[in-house]
Design an enzyme around this catalytic site. Structure first.
Site, mmCIF file in Angstrom:
data_model
loop_
_atom_site.group_PDB
_atom_site.id
_atom_site.type_symbol
_atom_site.label_atom_id
_atom_site.label_comp_id
_atom_site.label_asym_id
_atom_site.label_seq_id
_atom_site.Cartn_x
_atom_site.Cartn_y
_atom_site.Cartn_z
ATOM 1 N N GLY A 1 29.716 44.193 39.175
ATOM 2 C CA GLY A 1 29.135 43.619 40.387
ATOM 3 C C GLY A 1 29.849 42.335 40.768
ATOM 4 O O GLY A 1 31.054 42.170 40.529
ATOM 5 N N SER A 2 29.085 41.396 41.279
ATOM 6 C CA SER A 2 29.687 40.175 41.816
ATOM 7 C C SER A 2 30.320 39.288 40.764
ATOM 8 O O SER A 2 31.089 38.384 41.098
ATOM 9 C CB SER A 2 28.635 39.372 42.576
ATOM 10 O OG SER A 2 28.141 40.141 43.646
ATOM 11 N N THR A 3 29.986 39.509 39.500
ATOM 12 C CA THR A 3 30.630 38.685 38.469
ATOM 13 C C THR A 3 32.131 38.947 38.442
ATOM 14 O O THR A 3 32.887 38.182 37.859
ATOM 15 C CB THR A 3 30.057 38.995 37.067
ATOM 16 O OG1 THR A 3 30.270 40.376 36.769
ATOM 17 C CG2 THR A 3 28.571 38.715 37.008
ATOM 18 N N PHE A 4 32.555 40.048 39.105
ATOM 19 C CA PHE A 4 33.958 40.442 39.116
ATOM 20 C C PHE A 4 34.773 39.637 40.119
ATOM 21 O O PHE A 4 35.989 39.675 40.126
ATOM 22 C CB PHE A 4 34.018 41.926 39.468
ATOM 23 C CG PHE A 4 35.368 42.562 39.305
ATOM 24 C CD1 PHE A 4 35.941 42.718 38.032
ATOM 25 C CD2 PHE A 4 36.081 43.021 40.405
ATOM 26 C CE1 PHE A 4 37.175 43.325 37.902
ATOM 27 C CE2 PHE A 4 37.317 43.619 40.274
ATOM 28 C CZ PHE A 4 37.876 43.778 39.012
#
Lengths: 631, 382
Positions: free
Chosen positions: A330-333
């Site tokens: 998700g957005s941690t990427f």
């Protein structure tokens, strides 16, 4: 009878007698000679047996009387970084029964009076008594308590053939808390024994999972041997020779058992995983997975019912979610995408991209999480707001292969060489990978990857590594082995790891963005802020869909929190602290936790506070603790 | 007064002292030595203790020795007169044991008589020897060539042999049959008759094998290949050979025989007693025992040769051949040369009945020796 007749016949008889005497003498001598000849033959046979074949029979005689038995060496202990026992050996008193002349049924009845036997247990014993050879003893009961043992010893006369024998069994004082990391041991199966015959030793266990398996050979040690004189009943008469084996080596992990326990407590009943790394050298300080299982159950064999319960549980207690659980990041990427864009020079640190709330590509519209859009953002702003459109665009400009290469450099989609068996590398898709499946790469796939969705799969361990690499700028790898047999292993010092070979300016930008996520107004994770001096936290939230959201759902006010548990998005949070001198890196994944900011970020913050306040700087030096643990 | 009566009267005075003087003390010494060997072996078989075998062995030998000397003093003519009653009693007991006997260890049947275990087959051996001696005593060379004259003695042999086979006890039956055959031969059986008797032997063997009990057949098949069943029927033979073979030249030493002391050797106090000796005293000890046994057999045969009356000669030959057969079957069995047969080594193995019957036999031998110059009244049928 007349005298004459008698005389006549007597004379006749006398003559006959004389002839007969001659015949008798000859025949008797013949028989005697024959008998002496047979004695000679017996003597020859005796000579042949004792002298000619004597050597062979002497060997056979020794084979009869000398029984060589291997003795299982004590298995090495597993300790945490400060010497707390995680896996050890416990004396196991067990009752054995070798029937011999005794009436097995009566003895079993008498035994059951002292130590209650279940129906299944009794059936097992009776089956083993039937199938075992006469001299092989059958285990009646393992793990006897002091009281049971005393009862058996006192009533020994009523229990002919029953002996109490001491063995060892593996214990895990921390139980489920470290079940996935420490692993467990189990009796070797037939294949193991075929490969390595010494594994057939009674009471020997081999590592089946976790560090018990990873370092099995060194933990196991070398078996000793004892030569005993036994009688025909297999009873030991005396010991002839004894060679002690080499005990297994002690294994010291990087794990901090105290931190592990508090992380586990914080995760509570969620199906979740959290990893705490030392951000400077990649040491795994805590690696938790909930729910867990009791590793000691494997010692004596897991019941069928228990096994079914574990394998059917949708929260997968047997799987180490930290190293083998796969989730889209998700957005941690987004830090990966940002760095890929910077390195490819498709965007500058201050370049702005305007977010109207969506990105149209051909006839497909990709939405930002914010319906109304974020307006014009630079990279720092994009990270802080976690603007989807910004990273759609950066990913589109950089291309999937550059994004993938950058992800690999941060530790996503590559083998991290963690010691744990069964660890998974996850998946970082590329064009070549897609071609390998016979399909073409679509630009839409790149867009999805831009926000860590699509085909990307990663583990919490990889996410923690990724954050630690951003924080330290070093290509460190997570590892669990600190010392083996007291010898410090490589990887404990920051300098053991090479630099990431990324421009410090770019890394700094990523760190700044992560700082803003937590500490600036408008960031996505204000709840993760730590208001303590010198402990500022930098992090990034993520929520990864497990199911595509259709346009129809979106237009009708889609609320993922109302979905069934297994269809809700996973909640993720990655962070490190302190911001100005990174010490710890944490990754938290709450399965189907819905929103990273709400479900994962507070966990990440609390774990980080725990890690920071447990800092060894304020505690006794490890060497001292080890000494205390051993005394 | 008949001539026969005068003949007896004409003999020198035959008092008790004279009889004692005439006893074969050399044989007594040999028997004591053999019993001593038995004591040592049984002491070892009990793991180095006089109990439970050795001391009882000594006691029995003492009783047996007294009985032997007692029997030895009985006039041989009285013995001759007892031949038929003894034979009759033996056959009667054999019938009785088939009816009410106890079966122990496979099939050797015994009777419980006043707390004593009696094996009628033991008595039958002596009884047969006595009966055949009594019958052949009067046989002239001419009569021995007459097949009709041989019918009765053949029946005398066949009766106990058949009854013992029915017990079933193949080993003893064969011994009894062979002892009977030896007596036929000594009595002057023509060689053509011997040849005629041996002709159907292979067929008889085949017939016997087909009608054997399973355990008997197992003995023969495991004898032919003991390794085929090392833990079952072949175990005894293999362990016995290992024990003897590992003894080597000088043996492992008294009480040091691992096979015997650690119980690998089965029946070491009974049938396999010689194995215990050979293991602990080696080839030297084994040959010494073998020599002692051969001396006893020779002493018996010498008594037969020196005796001047035909009954005594035949009796002595029968008794010593019987002893020889025992020794041969037992030794050949423990050496793995013939199938295992449950035959003890006389005066060495543990067991009361066998010991007493053996000593009774030696008593008869002694009587023959003491009365070697006695002549029988020639009371001919006519």
């Amino acid at each position: 009878m007349t005298r004459i007749a008698g005389q006549a016949k007597g004379g006749d008889a006398k003559k006959g007698d004389a002839t007969d005497a001659g015949v008798f003498t000859r025949r008797a001598l013949l028989l005697g000679a024959g008998q002496l000849g047979i004695f000679g033959a017996l003597a020859a046979k005796l000579y042949r047996t004792q002298i000619v074949e004597g050597e062979r029979y002497a060997t056979l005689s020794d084979n009869n009387r000398i029984s060589e038995r291997l003795i299982a060496p004590p298995r090495g202990r597993i300790l945490d970084r400060s010497g707390v026992l995680l896996g050890g050996n416990q004396t196991n008193w067990r009752a054995l029964f070798s029937p011999g002349q005794a009436d097995a049924g009566a003895v079993l009845d008498a035994f059951a009076q002292l130590v209650p036997l279940g129906d299944a247990e009794r059936a097992r014993i009776e089956r083993e008594l039937r199938t075992h050879r006469r001299f092989v003893s059958v285990t009646l009961r393992e793990f006897l308590s002091w009281e049971e043992m005393a009862r058996i010893e006192v009533n020994a006369p009523d229990l002919p053939g029953v002996v109490v024998d001491v063995g060892t069994t593996r214990t895990y004082p921390k139980g489920p808390a470290l079940a996935h990391v420490v692993g467990y041991v189990a009796p070797p199966n037939d294949e193991d024994v075929a490969e390595e015959p010494t594994l057939g030793l009674p009471g020997l266990r081999i590592g089946r999972a976790g560090m018990e398996k990873a370092h099995d050979a060194r933990l196991r040690g070398l078996p000793g041997a004892v030569q005993m004189e036994v009688n025909a009943g297999g009873r030991v008469i005396r010991e002839l020779d004894r060679q002690e084996g080499t005990p297994g080596e002690d294994l010291e992990l990087t794990i901090d058992a105290g931190l592990q326990a508090s992380v586990l407590g914080r995760l509570g009943d969620e199906s979740a995983s959290a990893v705490v790394l030392d951000a400077r050298n990649g040491e795994v300080l805590a690696m938790t997975t909930t729910p867990s299982f009791d590793p000691t159950l494997f010692n004596s064999g897991v019941s069928q019912a228990q096994w079914v319960e574990w394998t059917r549980n949708r929260r997968t207690p047997l799987i180490n979610k930290a190293s083998a659980g796969l989730y889209p990041p998700g957005s941690t990427f987004k830090m990966v995408v940002a760095m890929a864009g910077l390195e490819a020079n498709v965007i500058g640190p201050k370049d702005r991209i305007t977010c109207p709330g969506f990105l149209d590509l051909g006839d497909t519209r990709f939405h930002c999480w914010s319906k109304h859009g974020h307006g014009a953002l630079d990279m720092r702003g994009g990270l802080k707001n976690s603007c989807d459109v910004f990273f759609y665009e950066v990913a589109r400009r950089a291309g999937i292969d550059r994004v993938a290469a950058m992800a690999n450099r941060f530790g996503i989609g590559v083998d991290l060489e963690i010691e744990l068996p069964g660890a998974r590398r996850g998946l970082m898709p590329t064009r070549a990978w897609r071609r390998g499946h016979g399909k073409a790469w679509n630009i839409g796939d790149t867009i999805s990857c831009g926000i860590g969705q699509g085909y990307i799969q990663t583990t919490p361990l990889a996410l923690a590594t990724y954050v630690a690499r951003i924080a330290s700028g070093r290509a460190l790898q997570p590892h669990l082995t600190r010392r083996v047999a007291g010898v410090v292993q490589k990887g404990g010092a920051p300098d053991d790891w090479p630099a990431l070979d990324l421009p410090e300016r770019g890394l700094h930008l990523l760190r700044e963005g992560m700082w803003a996520v937590v500490n600036e107004g408008g960031g996505t994770a204000p709840g993760a802020r730590i208001n303590l001096p010198g402990m500022q936290l930098a992090g990034k939230t993520g929520s990864s869909q497990v199911r595509r959201v259709s346009r129809n759902q979106r237009e009708h006010g889609f609320n993922s929190a109302k979905l069934a548990w297994e269809f809700r998005p996973h909640a993720l949070f990655v962070c490190y602290a302190p911001y100005d001198a990174p010490r710890y890196a944490v990754a938290v994944v709450v399965e189907h936790g819905n929103a990273g900011a709400a479900a994962a970020a507070p966990l990440g913050r609390d774990i980080m506070i725990e890690a920071l306040t447990r800092d060894p700087a304020g505690q006794p030096a490890p060497a001292q603790r080890v000494a205390e643990g051993q005394s | 007064m008949t001539a026969a009566r005068r003949l007896i009267r004409a003999e020198p005075s035959f008092g008790l002292l004279a009889k004692l003087w005439r006893l074969n003390w050399a044989l007594v010494l040999l028997l004591c030595a053999l019993a001593g060997v038995g004591y040592v072996a049984l002491y070892s078989a009990a793991g180095g203790a006089p109990e439970p075998y050795a001391s009882r062995h000594l006691l029995r030998f003492g009783v047996g020795l007294a009985m032997m000397l007692g029997v030895g003093l009985i006039d041989i003519r009285w013995v001759a007169r007892l031949s038929w009653p003894v034979y009759g009693a033996a056959v009667g007991l054999l019938v009785l044991v088939l009816r009410i006997g106890h079966v122990g260890k496979g099939a050797q049947r015994w009777l419980e008589l006043g707390g004593l275990q009696v094996q009628p087959s033991e008595l039958a051996k002596i009884g047969l020897v006595m009966a055949l001696a009594a019958w052949f005593r009067r046989a002239s060379w001419a009569q021995m060539g007459n097949p009709l004259f041989l019918v009765l003695p053949a029946v005398l042999v066949a009766l106990p042999v058949g009854l013992i086979l029915k017990e079933p006890n193949l080993g003893t039956a064969v011994i009894v049959g062979l002892v009977g055959a030896a007596m036929f031969l000594a009595a002057g059986l023509r060689w053509w008759a011997v040849a005629l008797a041996l002709l159907p032997a292979p067929f008889a063997a085949r017939f016997a094998f087909d009608h054997m009990h399973d355990y008997q057949r197992a003995r023969i098949t495991t004898f032919l290949n003991p390794e085929s069943d090392p833990l079952g029927a072949g175990y005894n033979i293999i362990q016995s050979k290992i024990a003897m073979g590992s003894g080597g030249l000088w043996g492992k030493g008294f009480l040091q025989g691992t096979q015997g002391q650690l119980d690998f050797l089965p029946e070491k106090q009974t049938d396999f007693i010689f194995t215990t000796l050979a293991e602990e005293f080696g080839l030297v000890g084994g040959l010494a025992v073998l020599g002692l046994l051969a001396c006893i057999v020779c002493a018996g045969m010498l008594i037969a040769l020196r005796c001047r009356n035909r009954y005594g000669r035949l009796l002595a030959l029968g008794v010593s051949t019987n002893f020889f057969m025992y020794v041969f079957v037992n030794l050949a069995m423990v050496l793995g040369a013939i199938p295992v047969g449950g035959v003890p080594l006389p005066l060495v193995s543990h067991g009361g009945s066998a010991m007493l019957m053996a000593m009774f036999g030696f008593g008869l031998l002694m009587s023959v020796h003491v009365h070697r110059d006695v002549e029988f009244a020639e009371k001919r049928d006519g």
